[in-house]
Design an enzyme around this catalytic site. Structure first.
Site, PDB file in Angstrom:
ATOM      1  CD  GLU A 102      -3.123   0.735   0.300  1.00  0.00           C
ATOM      2  OE1 GLU A 102      -2.554   1.508  -0.501  1.00  0.00           O
ATOM      3  OE2 GLU A 102      -4.339   0.764   0.519  1.00  0.00           O
ATOM      4  CG  ASP A 103      -0.972   4.750  -1.542  1.00  0.00           C
ATOM      5  OD1 ASP A 103      -1.671   3.999  -0.814  1.00  0.00           O
ATOM      6  OD2 ASP A 103      -1.471   5.642  -2.255  1.00  0.00           O
ATOM      7  CG  ASP A 106      -6.005   8.824   5.920  1.00  0.00           C
ATOM      8  OD1 ASP A 106      -5.410   9.399   6.833  1.00  0.00           O
ATOM      9  OD2 ASP A 106      -6.974   9.336   5.323  1.00  0.00           O
ATOM     10  CE  LYS A 134      -1.949  11.369   5.809  1.00  0.00           C
ATOM     11  NZ  LYS A 134      -3.108  11.957   5.103  1.00  0.00           N
ATOM     12  CB  VAL A 156       1.610  13.338   1.898  1.00  0.00           C
ATOM     13  CG1 VAL A 156       2.169  13.918   3.183  1.00  0.00           C
ATOM     14  CG2 VAL A 156       0.976  11.971   2.145  1.00  0.00           C
ATOM     15  CG  ASP A 162      -4.367  11.197  -6.627  1.00  0.00           C
ATOM     16  OD1 ASP A 162      -4.420  10.377  -5.683  1.00  0.00           O
ATOM     17  OD2 ASP A 162      -5.378  11.638  -7.195  1.00  0.00           O
TER      18      ASP A 162
HETATM   19  P1  IMP Z   1      -7.813   4.630   4.301  1.00  0.00           P
HETATM   20  O1  IMP Z   1      -8.833   3.625   3.873  1.00  0.00           O
HETATM   21  O2  IMP Z   1      -8.437   5.787   5.049  1.00  0.00           O
HETATM   22  O3  IMP Z   1      -6.663   4.018   5.097  1.00  0.00           O
HETATM   23  O4  IMP Z   1      -7.247   5.309   3.007  1.00  0.00           O
HETATM   24  C1  IMP Z   1      -6.314   4.749   2.190  1.00  0.00           C
HETATM   25  C2  IMP Z   1      -6.292   5.416   0.828  1.00  0.00           C
HETATM   26  O5  IMP Z   1      -6.672   6.797   0.857  1.00  0.00           O
HETATM   27  C3  IMP Z   1      -4.857   5.404   0.327  1.00  0.00           C
HETATM   28  O6  IMP Z   1      -4.558   4.199  -0.355  1.00  0.00           O
HETATM   29  C4  IMP Z   1      -4.824   6.637  -0.565  1.00  0.00           C
HETATM   30  O7  IMP Z   1      -5.250   6.311  -1.855  1.00  0.00           O
HETATM   31  C5  IMP Z   1      -5.810   7.602   0.055  1.00  0.00           C
HETATM   32  N1  IMP Z   1      -5.126   8.605   0.918  1.00  0.00           N
HETATM   33  C6  IMP Z   1      -5.180   8.686   2.269  1.00  0.00           C
HETATM   34  N2  IMP Z   1      -4.441   9.715   2.729  1.00  0.00           N
HETATM   35  C7  IMP Z   1      -3.881  10.298   1.638  1.00  0.00           C
HETATM   36  C8  IMP Z   1      -2.980  11.432   1.466  1.00  0.00           C
HETATM   37  O8  IMP Z   1      -2.520  12.111   2.402  1.00  0.00           O
HETATM   38  N3  IMP Z   1      -2.638  11.717   0.175  1.00  0.00           N
HETATM   39  C9  IMP Z   1      -3.098  11.020  -0.897  1.00  0.00           C
HETATM   40  N4  IMP Z   1      -3.925   9.962  -0.774  1.00  0.00           N
HETATM   41  C10 IMP Z   1      -4.317   9.601   0.480  1.00  0.00           C
END
Ligand code: IMP
Length: 179
Positions: A102-103, A106, A134, A156, A162
């Site tokens: 994963e990148d 969040d 994060k 970020v 992106d």
């Molecule tokens: P989660 O399900 O909230 O953990 O979100 C994960 C996805 O949200 C990541 O794979 C990203 O595609 C996107 N994402 C979350 N935070 C950021 C950020 O700061 N910059 C860009 N994309 C983000």
């Protein structure tokens, strides 16, 4: 370049190309060691992880395979909420040592919803490698085996990530200015 503009927003440099590349080498070294006698299958989650996955994969010295998937979420019919489907998951996972790439993690919601689907295929093991995490934003705690950088809860971009379609091509990672 210290400050860039994407659409309407300004971003400041946060992690340099060299800092990122060193970390990717360190993560690959850890994986090479931990999976020395194994043959893992990497599943990279598009779009954001394409650059991290490519660089990480170049530094692997163990026999390894990689497959790219895209996750689509939609509201289920029941109140249970989000349903995640994986597009392109065409590899047999049963008995495999799987590493999700994963990148960024969040809130953790995406992987929290998706991991049970993978577990269903009964992989021998299942671990997560995420370039960024994060922790302040966590709503769905996950066990992340390989984390590149722990960062504050600020938006970020760069190195695959992106802002509304832009910024994925940047070699560095930038943080929203003044956030
Ligand atoms: P989660 O399900 O909230 O953990 O979100 C994960 C996805 O949200 C990541 O794979 C990203 O595609 C996107 N994402 C979350 N935070 C950021 C950020 O700061 N910059 C860009 N994309 C983000």
């Amino acid at each position: 370049m210290g400050r860039i503009k994407l659409h309407d927003k300004e971003f400041d440099i946060y992690l340099s190309e060299e800092t990122i590349q060193q970390k990717v080498r360190d993560l690959a070294a850890a994986i090479n060691k931990d999976y020395a006698d194994k043959h893992p299958l990497f599943i990279a989650i598009l779009n954001g992880s394409f650059m991290f996955a490519a660089d990480l994969f170049k530094h692997l010295t163990i026999p390894a395979e990689i497959s790219f998937i895209k996750l689509a979420s939609y509201k289920g019919m029941k109140s249970s909420g989000q349903v995640i489907t994986a597009i392109g998951l065409d590899v047999e996972l049963h008995g495999r040592d799987v590493i999700i790439v994963e990148d960024i993690v969040d809130t953790g919601k995406t992987l929290h919803n998706f991991l049970p689907k993978l577990q269903h295929h009964q992989p021998a093991s299942l671990r997560i490698a995420s370039l960024l995490n994060k922790p302040e934003a966590t709503q769905f705690p996950l066990d992340i085996a390989y984390t590149g950088f722990v960062i504050p809860d600020k938006f970020v971009v760069g190195y695959g990530l992106d802002y509304d379609g832009l910024g994925r091509n940047l070699k560095e990672i930038y943080q929203l200015a003044g956030a």
